[in-house]
Design a protein around this motif. Sequence first.
Motif, PDB file in Angstrom:
ATOM      1  N   MET A   1       0.837  -1.194   0.000  1.00 14.10           N
ATOM      2  CA  MET A   1       0.000   0.000   0.000  1.00 14.10           C
ATOM      3  C   MET A   1       0.871   1.242   0.000  1.00 14.10           C
ATOM      4  O   MET A   1       1.932   1.282   0.637  1.00 14.10           O
ATOM      5  CB  MET A   1      -0.939   0.018   1.213  1.00 14.10           C
ATOM      6  CG  MET A   1      -2.047  -1.022   1.147  1.00 14.10           C
ATOM      7  SD  MET A   1      -3.232  -0.882   2.501  1.00 14.10           S
ATOM      8  CE  MET A   1      -2.227  -1.448   3.863  1.00 14.10           C
ATOM      9  N   ALA A   2       0.408   2.266  -0.719  1.00 15.34           N
ATOM     10  CA  ALA A   2       1.110   3.546  -0.784  1.00 15.34           C
ATOM     11  C   ALA A   2       0.094   4.668  -0.631  1.00 15.34           C
ATOM     12  O   ALA A   2      -1.017   4.583  -1.175  1.00 15.34           O
ATOM     13  CB  ALA A   2       1.854   3.692  -2.106  1.00 15.34           C
ATOM     14  N   MET A   3       0.474   5.691   0.128  1.00 16.17           N
ATOM     15  CA  MET A   3      -0.344   6.895   0.247  1.00 16.17           C
ATOM     16  C   MET A   3       0.248   7.960  -0.655  1.00 16.17           C
ATOM     17  O   MET A   3       1.424   8.306  -0.525  1.00 16.17           O
ATOM     18  CB  MET A   3      -0.394   7.368   1.696  1.00 16.17           C
ATOM     19  CG  MET A   3      -1.125   6.420   2.608  1.00 16.17           C
ATOM     20  SD  MET A   3      -1.340   7.102   4.254  1.00 16.17           S
ATOM     21  CE  MET A   3      -2.130   5.695   5.070  1.00 16.17           C
TER      22      MET A   3
ATOM     23  N   THR B   1       0.192  16.520  -6.469  1.00 20.20           N
ATOM     24  CA  THR B   1       1.610  16.480  -6.841  1.00 20.20           C
ATOM     25  C   THR B   1       2.076  15.096  -7.278  1.00 20.20           C
ATOM     26  O   THR B   1       3.112  14.964  -7.913  1.00 20.20           O
ATOM     27  CB  THR B   1       2.479  16.934  -5.652  1.00 20.20           C
ATOM     28  OG1 THR B   1       2.315  16.007  -4.561  1.00 20.20           O
ATOM     29  CG2 THR B   1       2.059  18.319  -5.189  1.00 20.20           C
ATOM     30  N   GLY B   2       1.326  14.047  -6.940  1.00 18.42           N
ATOM     31  CA  GLY B   2       1.735  12.685  -7.271  1.00 18.42           C
ATOM     32  C   GLY B   2       2.871  12.183  -6.410  1.00 18.42           C
ATOM     33  O   GLY B   2       3.491  11.161  -6.731  1.00 18.42           O
ATOM     34  N   ARG B   3       3.165  12.861  -5.307  1.00 14.56           N
ATOM     35  CA  ARG B   3       4.263  12.457  -4.426  1.00 14.56           C
ATOM     36  C   ARG B   3       3.786  11.382  -3.464  1.00 14.56           C
ATOM     37  O   ARG B   3       2.680  11.450  -2.934  1.00 14.56           O
ATOM     38  CB  ARG B   3       4.763  13.676  -3.647  1.00 14.56           C
ATOM     39  CG  ARG B   3       5.983  13.415  -2.778  1.00 14.56           C
ATOM     40  CD  ARG B   3       6.549  14.724  -2.261  1.00 14.56           C
ATOM     41  NE  ARG B   3       5.542  15.444  -1.500  1.00 14.56           N
ATOM     42  CZ  ARG B   3       5.378  15.314  -0.184  1.00 14.56           C
ATOM     43  NH1 ARG B   3       6.141  14.466   0.488  1.00 14.56           N
ATOM     44  NH2 ARG B   3       4.463  16.008   0.448  1.00 14.56           N
ATOM     45  N   ALA B   4       4.637  10.390  -3.231  1.00 12.76           N
ATOM     46  CA  ALA B   4       4.295   9.316  -2.296  1.00 12.76           C
ATOM     47  C   ALA B   4       4.496   9.815  -0.871  1.00 12.76           C
ATOM     48  O   ALA B   4       5.600  10.219  -0.487  1.00 12.76           O
ATOM     49  CB  ALA B   4       5.167   8.095  -2.559  1.00 12.76           C
ATOM     50  N   LEU B   5       3.417   9.817  -0.073  1.00 11.03           N
ATOM     51  CA  LEU B   5       3.495  10.274   1.304  1.00 11.03           C
ATOM     52  C   LEU B   5       3.993   9.185   2.243  1.00 11.03           C
ATOM     53  O   LEU B   5       4.691   9.474   3.216  1.00 11.03           O
ATOM     54  CB  LEU B   5       2.108  10.752   1.763  1.00 11.03           C
ATOM     55  CG  LEU B   5       1.487  11.885   0.943  1.00 11.03           C
ATOM     56  CD1 LEU B   5       0.078  12.169   1.423  1.00 11.03           C
ATOM     57  CD2 LEU B   5       2.334  13.136   1.035  1.00 11.03           C
ATOM     58  N   ASP B   6       3.644   7.944   1.957  1.00  7.72           N
ATOM     59  CA  ASP B   6       4.034   6.857   2.850  1.00  7.72           C
ATOM     60  C   ASP B   6       3.917   5.532   2.104  1.00  7.72           C
ATOM     61  O   ASP B   6       3.071   5.375   1.219  1.00  7.72           O
ATOM     62  CB  ASP B   6       3.152   6.842   4.098  1.00  7.72           C
ATOM     63  CG  ASP B   6       3.789   6.083   5.242  1.00  7.72           C
ATOM     64  OD1 ASP B   6       4.900   5.550   5.052  1.00  7.72           O
ATOM     65  OD2 ASP B   6       3.177   6.018   6.329  1.00  7.72           O
ATOM     66  N   LEU B   7       4.768   4.598   2.471  1.00  2.16           N
ATOM     67  CA  LEU B   7       4.743   3.242   1.914  1.00  2.16           C
ATOM     68  C   LEU B   7       4.838   2.261   3.067  1.00  2.16           C
ATOM     69  O   LEU B   7       5.559   2.503   4.040  1.00  2.16           O
ATOM     70  CB  LEU B   7       5.921   2.999   0.962  1.00  2.16           C
ATOM     71  CG  LEU B   7       6.037   3.844  -0.310  1.00  2.16           C
ATOM     72  CD1 LEU B   7       7.337   3.530  -1.006  1.00  2.16           C
ATOM     73  CD2 LEU B   7       4.873   3.573  -1.234  1.00  2.16           C
ATOM     74  N   ASN B   8       4.117   1.160   2.975  1.00  2.00           N
ATOM     75  CA  ASN B   8       4.323   0.128   3.988  1.00  2.00           C
ATOM     76  C   ASN B   8       5.456  -0.804   3.554  1.00  2.00           C
ATOM     77  O   ASN B   8       6.001  -0.691   2.448  1.00  2.00           O
ATOM     78  CB  ASN B   8       3.022  -0.632   4.262  1.00  2.00           C
ATOM     79  CG  ASN B   8       2.577  -1.480   3.090  1.00  2.00           C
ATOM     80  OD1 ASN B   8       3.086  -1.358   1.990  1.00  2.00           O
ATOM     81  ND2 ASN B   8       1.623  -2.351   3.334  1.00  2.00           N
ATOM     82  N   ARG B   9       5.806  -1.718   4.426  1.00  2.00           N
ATOM     83  CA  ARG B   9       6.970  -2.574   4.175  1.00  2.00           C
ATOM     84  C   ARG B   9       6.772  -3.415   2.910  1.00  2.00           C
ATOM     85  O   ARG B   9       7.703  -3.606   2.117  1.00  2.00           O
ATOM     86  CB  ARG B   9       7.208  -3.466   5.387  1.00  2.00           C
ATOM     87  CG  ARG B   9       8.505  -4.269   5.293  1.00  2.00           C
ATOM     88  CD  ARG B   9       8.737  -5.100   6.533  1.00  2.00           C
ATOM     89  NE  ARG B   9       8.985  -4.259   7.699  1.00  2.00           N
ATOM     90  CZ  ARG B   9       8.116  -4.085   8.701  1.00  2.00           C
ATOM     91  NH1 ARG B   9       6.952  -4.709   8.680  1.00  2.00           N
ATOM     92  NH2 ARG B   9       8.414  -3.323   9.731  1.00  2.00           N
TER      93      ARG B   9
END
Length: 473
Positions: free
Chosen positions: A165-167, A172-180
């Motif tokens: 999962m990615a937030m 902007t299309g910027r990734a705020l957070d990624l899980n492991r």
Amino acid sequence: MSDRIRVGVLPAPSRIEWIIEQFADLAVAIDRDGRVLGLSVSPESPYLGCLDHWIGRDFREFLTEDSRSKFEDRIATVLADPDAVVRPMELNHVDNANWEFPIRYTIHDAGEDYGILLLGRDMQPFADIQQRLVREQLARERDAERFRGVETRYRVVFDASETPMAMVEPDTGRALDLNRAAMQLLSVKTDNLSANAFAQCFEGRRKGEFGEALRAAAAADDAQGVTAVLRRTGGEVRLCPEFFRASGEVALLCRMMPVTDEDQSGREFQNALAQLYESTSDAIVLTDAKGAVREANEGFLRLTDAAQLRDVQGRPLADFLARGAVDMKLIFEQLDKTGRLRGYAAQVESVVGMRATVDISAARLTGRADRQIGFILREASATQAISVAEAGATMSEEAMTNVMDLVGTASLKELVGATTDVVEKLCIETAVRLTDNNRVAAAEMLGLSRQSLYVKLRKYGLLDSASEAGGDE
């Protein structure tokens, strides 16, 4: 104040009293033993109340236990050296009602004849502010602790999820957070990705185009998502984005699922079914549990002479059947018993009044909350004509077709009045066959009572054959 604090030989006593009242919220005159000689409460501090009961009593009686020792130390210093500089002291008072209030006093020795003068400033407003600040600080600490707990639970659940999962920030299309799991799938670290566009993780994806595709997929009703190829590994993944709002800002939660050969074949099968639905010559209709049309393909529009889907959408399917409610009742009864139906003969009436004979197959679509029903309507031309001819060999094919067209559209009495007993027998045989020997439904179709139908079945010798075929259902 003049009746409580004696100023003795000091000049202009009324002026001195006025100065004391203006300077102090509470002024107390005590003797060297601590007995209260007089006091004055400033008009600006009326909430201190009436303290007349202090006069003549030991000042220590109206102090809290911790303030008494402080008072004793300062008074001892003043009595030992009248010229000594004594710092102000803050005392907590308590009256007979156990009401506490803080006063900040300055101590002034007025000599042997006049005792000691305590000029006090009410500290209750400051104490209230301090208490409010303390309460707010404690509330902030509790909120911060609660936030840390929520953040910890979020991080544990987010990282423990096996679904990548990615937030993503939509604009902007910027990734705020990624899980492991997502970092392993993309072969990146959060620190390396946070400053870059999420689209850079995928092959041949431009930032603007990719962000627009994600937003469109999140706003769509279906869950098809967006298919992309991983830049580092070359694997194909399907991203399923969903909008959510946090702290007033909208973000995208993208679930990433690797596309397997099984998924690829499943997608191809779904596409093939969709093409079959659109291009087949048979009419396919999806209705709700009550029989109202939800979806229909081009074959049904041609069969009913409807120009577009909205001309039939929302209308009961019974509106397009010659026997209307009778046909739908029989179809629903069969679906309630077995969940499916096939080979039901009926006539479809188009929006311009044209009729066509069809075979209807139907099934309840399980696993759906709205309990939809699927119908396939296939035009039956030669097969239906042969079946009709076998049902009544004594009549011509044209006459038999006309009789069958009348069944269900008029009562049996009207039909018999215009034809002969042969027609009556043929109508009864047709009704019994159409209802699969359901005599209650056949009687309703013919406009007869059940008893009258039994009489006519006996009259034409059809009762024995009907009983052998299916009974009274």
